[in-house]
Motif scaffolding. Structure first.
Motif, PDB file in Angstrom:
ATOM      1  N   ILE A  23      13.829  -3.860   5.007  1.00 43.70           N
ATOM      2  CA  ILE A  23      12.433  -3.403   4.963  1.00 43.70           C
ATOM      3  C   ILE A  23      11.777  -4.136   3.799  1.00 43.70           C
ATOM      4  O   ILE A  23      12.279  -4.083   2.669  1.00 43.70           O
ATOM      5  CB  ILE A  23      12.356  -1.880   4.714  1.00 43.70           C
ATOM      6  CG1 ILE A  23      13.229  -1.117   5.713  1.00 43.70           C
ATOM      7  CG2 ILE A  23      10.911  -1.393   4.764  1.00 43.70           C
ATOM      8  CD1 ILE A  23      13.436   0.365   5.355  1.00 43.70           C
ATOM      9  N   HIS A  24      10.667  -4.818   4.040  1.00 45.52           N
ATOM     10  CA  HIS A  24      10.064  -5.614   2.967  1.00 45.52           C
ATOM     11  C   HIS A  24       8.543  -5.430   2.955  1.00 45.52           C
ATOM     12  O   HIS A  24       7.809  -6.078   3.710  1.00 45.52           O
ATOM     13  CB  HIS A  24      10.431  -7.096   3.151  1.00 45.52           C
ATOM     14  CG  HIS A  24      10.010  -7.939   2.003  1.00 45.52           C
ATOM     15  ND1 HIS A  24      10.640  -7.899   0.783  1.00 45.52           N
ATOM     16  CD2 HIS A  24       8.992  -8.818   1.865  1.00 45.52           C
ATOM     17  CE1 HIS A  24      10.040  -8.736  -0.049  1.00 45.52           C
ATOM     18  NE2 HIS A  24       9.026  -9.301   0.585  1.00 45.52           N
ATOM     19  N   ARG A  25       8.117  -4.516   2.098  1.00 42.76           N
ATOM     20  CA  ARG A  25       6.671  -4.343   1.843  1.00 42.76           C
ATOM     21  C   ARG A  25       6.537  -3.875   0.397  1.00 42.76           C
ATOM     22  O   ARG A  25       6.099  -2.754   0.117  1.00 42.76           O
ATOM     23  CB  ARG A  25       6.092  -3.306   2.814  1.00 42.76           C
ATOM     24  CG  ARG A  25       4.584  -3.285   2.829  1.00 42.76           C
ATOM     25  CD  ARG A  25       4.016  -2.091   3.580  1.00 42.76           C
ATOM     26  NE  ARG A  25       2.585  -2.055   3.459  1.00 42.76           N
ATOM     27  CZ  ARG A  25       1.856  -0.948   3.646  1.00 42.76           C
ATOM     28  NH1 ARG A  25       2.448   0.195   3.983  1.00 42.76           N
ATOM     29  NH2 ARG A  25       0.546  -0.972   3.507  1.00 42.76           N
ATOM     30  N   PRO A  26       6.983  -4.746  -0.532  1.00 42.25           N
ATOM     31  CA  PRO A  26       7.136  -4.305  -1.923  1.00 42.25           C
ATOM     32  C   PRO A  26       5.853  -3.814  -2.564  1.00 42.25           C
ATOM     33  O   PRO A  26       5.883  -2.925  -3.413  1.00 42.25           O
ATOM     34  CB  PRO A  26       7.682  -5.553  -2.636  1.00 42.25           C
ATOM     35  CG  PRO A  26       7.403  -6.697  -1.729  1.00 42.25           C
ATOM     36  CD  PRO A  26       7.345  -6.156  -0.342  1.00 42.25           C
ATOM     37  N   GLU A  27       4.709  -4.376  -2.150  1.00 40.21           N
ATOM     38  CA  GLU A  27       3.445  -3.994  -2.808  1.00 40.21           C
ATOM     39  C   GLU A  27       3.096  -2.530  -2.569  1.00 40.21           C
ATOM     40  O   GLU A  27       2.331  -1.928  -3.316  1.00 40.21           O
ATOM     41  CB  GLU A  27       2.297  -4.924  -2.365  1.00 40.21           C
ATOM     42  CG  GLU A  27       1.838  -4.787  -0.923  1.00 40.21           C
ATOM     43  CD  GLU A  27       2.747  -5.466   0.111  1.00 40.21           C
ATOM     44  OE1 GLU A  27       3.826  -5.971  -0.263  1.00 40.21           O
ATOM     45  OE2 GLU A  27       2.358  -5.481   1.292  1.00 40.21           O
ATOM     46  N   ALA A  28       3.669  -1.916  -1.536  1.00 36.77           N
ATOM     47  CA  ALA A  28       3.406  -0.490  -1.259  1.00 36.77           C
ATOM     48  C   ALA A  28       4.711   0.305  -1.305  1.00 36.77           C
ATOM     49  O   ALA A  28       4.836   1.341  -0.659  1.00 36.77           O
ATOM     50  CB  ALA A  28       2.720  -0.336   0.093  1.00 36.77           C
TER      51      ALA A  28
END
Ligand code: CAA
Length: 254
Positions: free
Chosen positions: A16-21
């Motif tokens: 899972i890659h959505r580091p900004e959120a």
């Protein structure tokens, strides 16, 4: 941003890659997870699946995306159909959790068979503070795993658990040092991947089907049927004869 799958031998690693959120799960990510599940289902060589989010597992469903939903819109936003597909994957699944596993993120971990987390992980159901409750299996799977009282405490207070407390109540199988989570999950997955996929599938099916049954007598009868059926497999013959011949088995997954 995205959810993708890669393969290491017989282990599928979904990232899972959505580091900004903090890996908050929006509709697009859940649709990508759905596509990853379909791909994994088509690969008969896969014997174990790891679900991983680096730094954070997932800080829940995307609040911005659902804040203005009406009840019909909320139904369309629901993650349960995809999470149920995760549960139904025929091979064992491991959630490898670092950082936050909150709300829909923790529910995704509950849709996995096994859970490993880092020592600083925070696990909880903060939904009550948003004026809702968990809606992707949390109120159903958490009480079955940790008991009604502990699940109610988590859901009614919205307070997160530390990794140590989560291990103590059986919410996670194992706590490891921060940074070692994926390695520990991979070690466990590799151990599983050495086994017969045919046996793993029947074992997982029996456990899940048994947990859905109210009659222990009927559940044990179902288990006995599944167990004796395994004596038609190549891997049962290979496993037992390898033991008798004092050698390692070479499973063919059939
Ligand atoms: N949805 C949308 N955005 C999120 C998010 C979420 N669940 N969690 C974090 N983010 C975003 C923040 O808005 C912020 O974005 P900006 O930089 O653009 O402002 C960014 O991620 C970093 O977050 P914070 O600045 O808040 O980081 P923090 O370290 O101060 O706090 C936190 C971390 C305690 C996890 C906090 O972000 C938080 O409380 N997040 C929400 C957790 C939550 O309530 N989850 C449940 C969602 S509802 C649900 O999951 C329903 C269901 O059952 C399916």
């Amino acid at each position: 941003m995205g959810i993708s799958v890669r393969y290491e031998g017989a282990v599928a690693v979904v990232s899972i890659h959505r580091p900004e959120a903090l890996n908050a799960l929006n509709r697009e990510l859940i649709d990508q997870l759905d596509a990853c599940i379909s791909e994994i289902e088509s690969r008969k060589e896969v014997k174990c699946v790891i679900l991983h989010g680096s730094k954070n597992f997932a800080a829940g469903a995307d609040i911005a995306q659902m804040a203005d939903c009406d009840p019909e819109g909320a139904k369309a936003f629901a993650f349960s159909p995809v999470y149920n597909r995760m549960v139904q994957l025929p091979v064992p699944t491991i959630a490898a959790m670092e950082g936050y596993a909150l709300g829909g993120g923790l529910e995704l971990a509950l849709a996995c068979d096994l859970r490993i987390c880092g020592e600083s992980a925070k696990l909880g159901f903060p939904e009550i503070g948003l004026g809702i409750m968990p809606g992707a299996g949390g109120t159903i799977r958490a009480p079955r795993l940790i008991g009604g009282a502990k699940a109610m405490e988590m859901i009614f207070t919205g307070s997160s658990l530390s990794a140590a407390d989560a291990e103590r109540i059986g919410l996670v199988n194992r706590v490891v040092s921060d940074g070692d989570v994926l390695t520990a999950a991979m070690e466990m997955a590799m151990k599983i991947a050495k086994k017969s996929r045919a046996a793993l599938e029947v074992a997982k099916h029996s456990i899940l089907a048994g947990m859905e049954m109210t009659s222990v007598t009927e559940a044990v009868a179902m288990e006995a049927e599944n167990w004796s059926g395994m004596f038609a497999t190549y891997d049962q013959k290979e496993g037992m004869h390898a033991f008798l011949e004092k050698r390692k088995p070479s499973f063919a997954d059939r």
